[in-house]
Write a protein that holds these residues in place. Structure first.
Motif, PDB file in Angstrom:
ATOM      1  N   ASP A  30       0.728  -1.150  -0.079  1.00 33.70           N
ATOM      2  CA  ASP A  30      -0.021   0.068   0.196  1.00 33.70           C
ATOM      3  C   ASP A  30       0.910   1.192  -0.148  1.00 33.70           C
ATOM      4  OD1 ASP A  30       0.803  -0.618   2.461  1.00 33.70           O
ATOM      5  OD2 ASP A  30      -1.011  -0.240   3.548  1.00 33.70           O
ATOM      6  N   ARG A  31       1.811   1.342  -0.762  1.00 32.90           N
ATOM      7  CA  ARG A  31       2.415   2.434  -1.238  1.00 32.90           C
ATOM      8  C   ARG A  31       2.893   2.697  -2.823  1.00 32.90           C
ATOM      9  NH1 ARG A  31       1.171   3.116   3.108  1.00 32.90           N
ATOM     10  NH2 ARG A  31       2.151   3.922   5.060  1.00 32.90           N
ATOM     11  N   ASP A  32       3.024   3.700  -3.390  1.00 30.98           N
ATOM     12  CA  ASP A  32       3.387   3.847  -4.564  1.00 30.98           C
ATOM     13  C   ASP A  32       4.671   3.393  -5.230  1.00 30.98           C
ATOM     14  OD1 ASP A  32       0.523   5.007  -5.089  1.00 30.98           O
ATOM     15  OD2 ASP A  32       1.065   6.879  -4.902  1.00 30.98           O
ATOM     16  N   SER A  33       5.810   3.794  -4.558  1.00 28.45           N
ATOM     17  CA  SER A  33       6.810   3.607  -4.865  1.00 28.45           C
ATOM     18  C   SER A  33       7.938   3.347  -3.587  1.00 28.45           C
ATOM     19  CB  SER A  33       7.544   4.576  -5.493  1.00 28.45           C
ATOM     20  OG  SER A  33       7.599   5.823  -4.878  1.00 28.45           O
ATOM     21  N   GLY A  34       9.117   2.689  -4.059  1.00 30.17           N
ATOM     22  CA  GLY A  34      10.098   2.255  -3.096  1.00 30.17           C
ATOM     23  C   GLY A  34      10.927   1.000  -3.446  1.00 30.17           C
ATOM     24  N   LEU A  35      11.450   0.404  -2.568  1.00 28.17           N
ATOM     25  CA  LEU A  35      12.379  -0.824  -2.969  1.00 28.17           C
ATOM     26  C   LEU A  35      12.037  -1.901  -1.843  1.00 28.17           C
ATOM     27  CD1 LEU A  35      15.816   0.588  -3.690  1.00 28.17           C
ATOM     28  CD2 LEU A  35      14.478  -0.360  -5.489  1.00 28.17           C
ATOM     29  N   VAL A  36      11.969  -3.315  -2.646  1.00 27.54           N
ATOM     30  CA  VAL A  36      11.617  -4.340  -1.561  1.00 27.54           C
ATOM     31  C   VAL A  36      12.945  -5.504  -1.580  1.00 27.54           C
ATOM     32  CG1 VAL A  36      10.195  -6.472  -1.644  1.00 27.54           C
ATOM     33  CG2 VAL A  36       9.134  -4.215  -1.915  1.00 27.54           C
ATOM     34  N   VAL A  37      13.741  -5.603  -0.602  1.00 26.28           N
ATOM     35  CA  VAL A  37      14.658  -6.543  -0.534  1.00 26.28           C
ATOM     36  C   VAL A  37      14.159  -7.831   0.265  1.00 26.28           C
ATOM     37  CG1 VAL A  37      17.104  -6.888   0.241  1.00 26.28           C
ATOM     38  CG2 VAL A  37      16.110  -4.596  -0.417  1.00 26.28           C
ATOM     39  N   ILE A  38      14.880  -8.971  -0.312  1.00 24.53           N
ATOM     40  CA  ILE A  38      14.547 -10.312   0.179  1.00 24.53           C
ATOM     41  C   ILE A  38      15.560 -10.673   1.120  1.00 24.53           C
ATOM     42  CG2 ILE A  38      15.506 -11.391  -1.865  1.00 24.53           C
ATOM     43  CD1 ILE A  38      13.566 -13.674  -1.323  1.00 24.53           C
ATOM     44  N   PHE A  39      15.501 -11.067   2.276  1.00 25.14           N
ATOM     45  CA  PHE A  39      16.710 -11.701   3.068  1.00 25.14           C
ATOM     46  C   PHE A  39      16.255 -12.789   3.964  1.00 25.14           C
ATOM     47  CE2 PHE A  39      14.600  -8.287   5.435  1.00 25.14           C
ATOM     48  CZ  PHE A  39      14.713  -8.603   6.642  1.00 25.14           C
ATOM     49  N   SER A  40      17.109 -13.546   4.528  1.00 28.35           N
ATOM     50  CA  SER A  40      17.045 -14.732   5.084  1.00 28.35           C
ATOM     51  C   SER A  40      16.047 -14.610   6.353  1.00 28.35           C
ATOM     52  CB  SER A  40      18.605 -15.365   5.332  1.00 28.35           C
ATOM     53  OG  SER A  40      18.026 -16.859   6.153  1.00 28.35           O
ATOM     54  N   GLY A  41      15.363 -15.497   6.662  1.00 24.86           N
ATOM     55  CA  GLY A  41      14.584 -15.452   8.008  1.00 24.86           C
ATOM     56  C   GLY A  41      15.350 -16.721   9.014  1.00 24.86           C
ATOM     57  N   GLY A  42      16.328 -17.272   8.482  1.00 21.63           N
ATOM     58  CA  GLY A  42      17.143 -18.334   9.293  1.00 21.63           C
ATOM     59  C   GLY A  42      18.429 -17.698   9.634  1.00 21.63           C
ATOM     60  N   TYR A  43      19.389 -18.751   9.971  1.00 20.84           N
ATOM     61  CA  TYR A  43      20.703 -18.110  10.654  1.00 20.84           C
ATOM     62  C   TYR A  43      21.397 -17.499   9.514  1.00 20.84           C
ATOM     63  CZ  TYR A  43      24.771 -18.761  13.589  1.00 20.84           C
ATOM     64  OH  TYR A  43      25.826 -18.608  14.190  1.00 20.84           O
ATOM     65  N   VAL A  58       9.060  -0.918  -6.489  1.00 21.08           N
ATOM     66  CA  VAL A  58       7.692  -0.897  -6.181  1.00 21.08           C
ATOM     67  C   VAL A  58       7.151   0.269  -7.426  1.00 21.08           C
ATOM     68  CG1 VAL A  58       5.906  -0.585  -4.857  1.00 21.08           C
ATOM     69  CG2 VAL A  58       7.800  -1.542  -3.969  1.00 21.08           C
ATOM     70  N   SER A  59       6.339  -0.311  -8.026  1.00 17.77           N
ATOM     71  CA  SER A  59       5.656   0.804  -8.939  1.00 17.77           C
ATOM     72  C   SER A  59       4.279   0.746  -8.963  1.00 17.77           C
ATOM     73  CB  SER A  59       6.058   0.448 -10.581  1.00 17.77           C
ATOM     74  OG  SER A  59       5.257   1.202 -11.490  1.00 17.77           O
ATOM     75  N   ARG A  60       3.650   1.886  -8.524  1.00 11.95           N
ATOM     76  CA  ARG A  60       1.994   1.969  -8.339  1.00 11.95           C
ATOM     77  C   ARG A  60       1.559   0.895  -7.358  1.00 11.95           C
ATOM     78  NH1 ARG A  60      -0.289   3.119 -14.557  1.00 11.95           N
ATOM     79  NH2 ARG A  60       1.207   5.220 -14.660  1.00 11.95           N
ATOM     80  N   GLY A  61       2.388   0.509  -6.401  1.00 11.37           N
ATOM     81  CA  GLY A  61       2.055  -0.425  -5.415  1.00 11.37           C
ATOM     82  C   GLY A  61       2.403  -1.822  -5.737  1.00 11.37           C
ATOM     83  N   GLU A  62       2.828  -2.245  -6.971  1.00 10.43           N
ATOM     84  CA  GLU A  62       3.261  -3.498  -7.513  1.00 10.43           C
ATOM     85  C   GLU A  62       4.523  -3.891  -7.509  1.00 10.43           C
ATOM     86  OE1 GLU A  62       0.684  -5.529  -7.784  1.00 10.43           O
ATOM     87  OE2 GLU A  62      -0.795  -3.898  -7.631  1.00 10.43           O
ATOM     88  N   PHE A  79      10.702  -3.477   2.961  1.00 11.19           N
ATOM     89  CA  PHE A  79      10.067  -2.357   1.938  1.00 11.19           C
ATOM     90  C   PHE A  79      10.936  -1.055   2.753  1.00 11.19           C
ATOM     91  CE2 PHE A  79       7.591   1.326   1.408  1.00 11.19           C
ATOM     92  CZ  PHE A  79       7.455   1.458   0.124  1.00 11.19           C
ATOM     93  N   SER A  80      11.560  -0.374   1.974  1.00 14.87           N
ATOM     94  CA  SER A  80      11.816   1.160   2.295  1.00 14.87           C
ATOM     95  C   SER A  80      11.510   2.310   1.234  1.00 14.87           C
ATOM     96  CB  SER A  80      13.521   1.337   2.516  1.00 14.87           C
ATOM     97  OG  SER A  80      14.143   0.725   1.173  1.00 14.87           O
ATOM     98  N   SER A  81      11.170   3.350   1.548  1.00 18.77           N
ATOM     99  CA  SER A  81      10.911   4.400   0.950  1.00 18.77           C
ATOM    100  C   SER A  81      11.150   5.613   1.730  1.00 18.77           C
ATOM    101  CB  SER A  81       9.447   4.256   0.404  1.00 18.77           C
ATOM    102  OG  SER A  81       8.995   5.583  -0.441  1.00 18.77           O
ATOM    103  N   GLY A  82      12.296   6.455   1.459  1.00 15.23           N
ATOM    104  CA  GLY A  82      12.530   7.301   2.231  1.00 15.23           C
ATOM    105  C   GLY A  82      13.023   7.086   3.557  1.00 15.23           C
ATOM    106  N   ASP A  83      12.313   7.735   4.390  1.00 10.90           N
ATOM    107  CA  ASP A  83      12.703   7.323   5.682  1.00 10.90           C
ATOM    108  C   ASP A  83      11.451   6.235   6.482  1.00 10.90           C
ATOM    109  OD1 ASP A  83      14.599   9.252   6.138  1.00 10.90           O
ATOM    110  OD2 ASP A  83      13.232  10.715   6.992  1.00 10.90           O
ATOM    111  N   GLN A  84      10.727   5.851   5.625  1.00 15.41           N
ATOM    112  CA  GLN A  84       9.784   4.663   6.022  1.00 15.41           C
ATOM    113  C   GLN A  84      10.382   3.538   5.616  1.00 15.41           C
ATOM    114  OE1 GLN A  84       5.859   4.803   4.131  1.00 15.41           O
ATOM    115  NE2 GLN A  84       5.216   4.434   6.053  1.00 15.41           N
TER     116      GLN A  84
END
Length: 280
Positions: A30-43, A58-62, A79-84
């Motif tokens: 639910d944000r128009d733009s930003g970056l999404v990164v995948i990282f490990s949930g384990g050790y 992220v483009s138009r929320g997708e 997900f990061s966008s500016g300070d968020q």
């Protein structure tokens, strides 16, 4: 032309099922733009292939994360966008096409994703008996029970990647013989996976600091850049507190009066303190 373009888009984002090692994770946030990164949930480091997944826009929320997976993996999304900044709770992804919804204002949001590994975790692993463990107030006892539960689950489900990744997850909480036992009852197929081989090595290394073992020799770098070797093999103290602290850490320094009190009270009983300052 519009029809042809639509068909092309469907083929591009959701390729034919014959590519069994491919995965496509289509997300809405639910944000128009930003970056999404995948990282490990384990050790950390138990699936080096994560380095191949670069941040996606992220483009138009997708957004779309895609690549190849030899087996299910355990991840978190950031997900990061500016300070968020928004980080999901841990979840599993597998080969094939999957979709998720993300809500930035949620704290460690539990992701609703439809795949076999997540379904196994939600229905077979995360039972009422497992949730009951979270009601135990004592932290040490609670983690001990969770690791025992994991061993019993692995014993009944030796082909489970969910069990493998929970071992990886719990390694961050410290070594426990139940984790070794859980790993040993897994099938050879699971243990010989890339993650399985790394976890085997993790267990061997962490076992060196198990209760009752002599702390291994340490090679450290002091604040001047010089290498120092510390050995505890000739340590004559019955109990030794080893503390690594950062010179600018106020919380670390605030512990010193407590340490002095402990030392004066218990040194005659065989208690000692070893302190090492970490480089700034």
């Amino acid at each position: 032309m519009k029809i042809l373009l639509s068909i092309f888009a469907v083929i591009y984002f959701f390729p034919c099922s014959g590519q069994t090692d491919s995965f496509h994770l289509a997300g809405h946030i639910d944000r128009d733009s930003g970056l999404v990164v995948i990282f490990s949930g384990g050790y950390d480091g138990d699936y080096p292939g994560l380095a191949d997944f670069k941040p996606v826009p992220v483009s138009r929320g997708e957004f779309m994360i895609q690549g190849k997976l030899p087996y299910p993996i355990y991840i978190m999304l950031k997900f990061s966008s500016g300070d968020q900044v928004y980080i999901t709770d841990r979840f599993y992804i597998t080969q094939g096409n999957q979709q998720i919804e993300c809500h930035v204002d949620s704290l460690r949001e539990e992701i609703d994703i439809q795949n076999a590994a997540q379904l196994e975790y939600n229905s077979s692993y995360r039972t009422a008996a497992f949730l009951l463990i979270d009601t135990v107030n004592d932290d040490y006892r609670r983690w001990e029970l969770k690791k025992l539960y994991l061993y019993r689950y692995a014993l009944k489900n030796p082909d489970s990647y969910v069990a493998l990744w929970k071992i990886s997850d719990y390694l961050g909480n410290g070594y426990c013989k139940w984790l070794d036992s859980a790993f040993n009852v897994l099938s050879e197929k699971i243990k010989k996976s890339e993650t399985g081989k790394l976890i085997r090595n993790d267990l061997a290394q962490l076992a060196l600091t198990d209760t009752g073992k002599i702390l291994p020799d340490l090679d450290l770098i002091d604040m001047t850049g010089r290498k120092k070797e510390y050995s505890f093999k000739k340590n004559k103290s019955q109990y030794t507190l080893v503390d690594f602290w950062f010179a600018h850490c106020g919380a670390c320094i605030s512990e010193f009066p407590t340490y002095m009190k402990l030392y004066k009270t218990h040194h005659v009983k065989g208690f000692d303190i070893k302190i090492q300052v970490l480089p700034t």
